[in-house]
Design a protein around this motif. Structure first.
Motif: not given
Length: 215
Positions: A132-136, A140-146
């Motif tokens: 998983m990239t840094e952006e991804e 994921t941290k923002k919404y709980g899932f990619l």
């Protein structure tokens, strides 16, 4: 001490005739999504790692959720080759994806604040291992899932097969193609909490399923 992780899932389900047919074919062919062999056909609206103590409050908030009943149409059966996972992913889409997008965004707006900064163990491991990239990972941290919000891709999962297993693809098409184009109404949202052992993902607790009627 055993490591545990609690997660919630918020889904809608196709009607019994469609669900029964999908479950029948999955059992006949042995095609499932790994770790979710007993999962009933559904379309995920939201799922995430979740603090169990907040679950009653979430259910209370969701009991007041307002949305009209929705009508959908199944697409043809889809096959997506995933080289990184060495498998082909099989699923149905619905034609009216914009309705699901709107419903999904409504749910995220309500539920995501309850999540805080919790992220599933397996997503953290994917990030640490370079899958998983840094952006991804930030997403994921923002919404709980990619794959939420603008990345949301609603579908009904059938399962996975080995890449190049064309005989199994043909069998699934033959058995499930009759569902393509079927229309169905959704008037209920289903919410459930599960506790899993980590990292083996064994389910050790399931809450009762809460049903939210669309109005």
């Amino acid at each position: 001490m055993e490591n545990l992780e609690s997660r919630i899932s918020i889904v809608i389900r196709p009607p019994k005739n469609i669900s029964d047919k999908i479950m029948e074919v999955k059992k006949e062919t042995g095609v499932y999504y790994p770790g979710y062999e007993e999962s009933f056909p559904h379309i995920s609206l939201y799922h995430c790692k979740f603090e169990e103590s907040k679950y009653p409050e979430l259910l209370k908030i969701m009991s007041n959720f307002v949305s009209p009943t929705l009508n959908f149409t199944l697409t043809d059966l889809k096959f997506l080759v995933q080289p990184k996972r060495n498998s082909t992913f099989i699923y149905f889409n619905v034609l009216e994806s914009e309705k699901l997008q709107k419903l999904h965004e409504q749910i995220v707006e309500i539920v995501n604040p309850f999540r805080g900064d919790l992220i599933r163990f397996k997503d953290v491991e994917r990030y640490k291992s370079g899958k998983m990239t840094e952006e991804e990972f930030e997403y994921t941290k923002k919404y709980g899932f990619l794959y939420f919000m603008e990345r949301y891709n609603p579908h009904i999962t059938i399962g996975t097969i080995d890449i190049g297993d064309f005989q199994k693809e043909k069998t699934l098409k033959d058995k499930l193609d009759a569902l393509a184009g079927q229309k169905f109404e959704v008037d209920t949202i289903f919410i459930r909490l599960k506790r899993r052992s980590i990292p083996d993902e064994t389910v050790i607790f399931k809450s009762e399923t809460t049903k939210i009627q669309l109005k």
